[in-house]
Design a protein around this motif. Sequence first.
Motif, PDB file in Angstrom:
ATOM      1  N   THR A 181     -15.792  -9.975  -4.089  1.00 38.62           N
ATOM      2  CA  THR A 181     -15.978  -9.052  -2.968  1.00 38.62           C
ATOM      3  C   THR A 181     -17.357  -9.134  -2.318  1.00 38.62           C
ATOM      4  OG1 THR A 181     -16.740  -7.195  -4.363  1.00 38.62           O
ATOM      5  CG2 THR A 181     -14.361  -7.437  -4.029  1.00 38.62           C
ATOM      6  N   VAL A 194     -10.793  -8.137   2.112  1.00 38.06           N
ATOM      7  CA  VAL A 194      -9.493  -8.134   2.800  1.00 38.06           C
ATOM      8  C   VAL A 194      -9.710  -8.032   4.301  1.00 38.06           C
ATOM      9  CG1 VAL A 194      -7.395  -6.796   3.201  1.00 38.06           C
ATOM     10  CG2 VAL A 194      -8.156  -7.226   0.863  1.00 38.06           C
ATOM     11  N   LEU A 195     -10.618  -7.161   4.716  1.00 39.66           N
ATOM     12  CA  LEU A 195     -10.928  -7.014   6.140  1.00 39.66           C
ATOM     13  C   LEU A 195     -11.522  -8.304   6.706  1.00 39.66           C
ATOM     14  CD1 LEU A 195     -12.433  -3.406   6.303  1.00 39.66           C
ATOM     15  CD2 LEU A 195     -10.166  -4.161   7.060  1.00 39.66           C
ATOM     16  N   TRP A 213     -12.096  -0.253  -4.895  1.00 37.61           N
ATOM     17  CA  TRP A 213     -12.268  -0.024  -3.459  1.00 37.61           C
ATOM     18  C   TRP A 213     -13.040  -1.161  -2.785  1.00 37.61           C
ATOM     19  CZ3 TRP A 213     -10.349   3.048   0.233  1.00 37.61           C
ATOM     20  CH2 TRP A 213      -9.650   4.194  -0.145  1.00 37.61           C
ATOM     21  N   LYS A 214     -13.879  -1.857  -3.538  1.00 33.46           N
ATOM     22  CA  LYS A 214     -14.689  -2.928  -2.965  1.00 33.46           C
ATOM     23  C   LYS A 214     -13.832  -4.057  -2.397  1.00 33.46           C
ATOM     24  CE  LYS A 214     -18.453  -4.242  -5.000  1.00 33.46           C
ATOM     25  NZ  LYS A 214     -19.433  -4.729  -6.009  1.00 33.46           N
ATOM     26  N   TRP A 215     -12.586  -4.174  -2.891  1.00 32.98           N
ATOM     27  CA  TRP A 215     -11.713  -5.241  -2.397  1.00 32.98           C
ATOM     28  C   TRP A 215     -11.294  -5.027  -0.941  1.00 32.98           C
ATOM     29  CZ3 TRP A 215     -10.308  -9.693  -4.988  1.00 32.98           C
ATOM     30  CH2 TRP A 215     -10.722  -9.754  -6.330  1.00 32.98           C
ATOM     31  N   VAL A 216     -11.499  -3.830  -0.432  1.00 39.36           N
ATOM     32  CA  VAL A 216     -11.170  -3.561   0.971  1.00 39.36           C
ATOM     33  C   VAL A 216     -11.981  -4.470   1.892  1.00 39.36           C
ATOM     34  CG1 VAL A 216     -11.339  -1.849   2.826  1.00 39.36           C
ATOM     35  CG2 VAL A 216     -10.480  -1.165   0.572  1.00 39.36           C
ATOM     36  N   ILE A 217     -13.251  -4.680   1.561  1.00 38.16           N
ATOM     37  CA  ILE A 217     -14.132  -5.459   2.435  1.00 38.16           C
ATOM     38  C   ILE A 217     -13.700  -6.915   2.577  1.00 38.16           C
ATOM     39  CG2 ILE A 217     -16.502  -6.193   2.854  1.00 38.16           C
ATOM     40  CD1 ILE A 217     -15.905  -3.183   3.260  1.00 38.16           C
ATOM     41  N   LEU A 256     -17.998   1.875   4.107  1.00 35.15           N
ATOM     42  CA  LEU A 256     -16.869   2.268   3.266  1.00 35.15           C
ATOM     43  C   LEU A 256     -17.274   3.384   2.318  1.00 35.15           C
ATOM     44  CD1 LEU A 256     -13.979   1.818   2.251  1.00 35.15           C
ATOM     45  CD2 LEU A 256     -14.879   0.050   0.703  1.00 35.15           C
ATOM     46  N   TRP A 266     -12.635  10.456  -1.229  1.00 36.34           N
ATOM     47  CA  TRP A 266     -11.898   9.387  -1.918  1.00 36.34           C
ATOM     48  C   TRP A 266     -12.782   8.791  -3.015  1.00 36.34           C
ATOM     49  CZ3 TRP A 266     -10.545   6.710   3.350  1.00 36.34           C
ATOM     50  CH2 TRP A 266      -9.619   7.523   4.029  1.00 36.34           C
ATOM     51  N   ARG A 307     -15.527   7.043   2.239  1.00 36.91           N
ATOM     52  CA  ARG A 307     -14.927   7.593   1.027  1.00 36.91           C
ATOM     53  C   ARG A 307     -15.551   8.935   0.663  1.00 36.91           C
ATOM     54  NH1 ARG A 307     -15.893   4.045  -3.635  1.00 36.91           N
ATOM     55  NH2 ARG A 307     -14.540   5.558  -4.663  1.00 36.91           N
TER      56      ARG A 307
END
Length: 237
Positions: free
Chosen positions: A129, A46-47, A40-44, A21, A30, A25
């Motif tokens: 996260t 969530v995936l 942005w760390k919350w993306v992981i 990630l 980004w 970015r």
Amino acid sequence: MELTPVTAVGLVVALVGFELLHRLRKRFGWTGGTLSDHAWKWVIPVLVVLVVLAEGKSFDSIGWHVESTLLLVWQTAVGLAVMLGSNLLLAPLWARVGDGGESLAKGIGSFASLSMPERLFVAATAGVTEEIPYHGYAVERLAALTGSLPFAGIISFLAFTLGHLGETWDRQAVLRIAQPALVTTLLYLWFRSLPALIAIHALNDAVGLLVADRYAPAEEEEEEETPHVVRWLEGEQ
């Protein structure tokens, strides 16, 4: 358990997702400030959640269970005591290794510009996260695939530790972060409760971040005091 393409993707996301990630970015520009980086760390996670749903498994399969509120409170209290206690006990050793804690102090001091609510957001973000992919998913899936919980713990620990190497934490700081990374891994193997580890991790980070002002290199006096204060806060993530 057999390795499926979905689970393979999940393991990649859990073990090296933060690095991928970060590179993505950086490639597309980004970037942002400290809060943006942590958001942005919350993306992981969530995936990871999407992967678990795609696997057709319950969240209990990645350690998301609480037997009772009383047990959760007990696990959190014991875990936090172990984290902070290990920092105190090993402080004399770390003071004689590498740069004596200056790199870690510098990393913690970089959060001094944030308000208290923002620091708590960073601490909570780290707890959620990082624990979901590294411990909840990686440990449980690797243990199921290999039949070895110790092996799963070792891989998780290595990924967890190396995953902190970046702009905020240099190699000297990551060397010290390896200690709380190992402690949290062992605690997860003991409790096998993701909510408990999230709480322990977040509270441990909050302790360091709430006094980040002491690490800000504004005055020489503060810089001289840092090595003494950092001894019991070396568990900051």
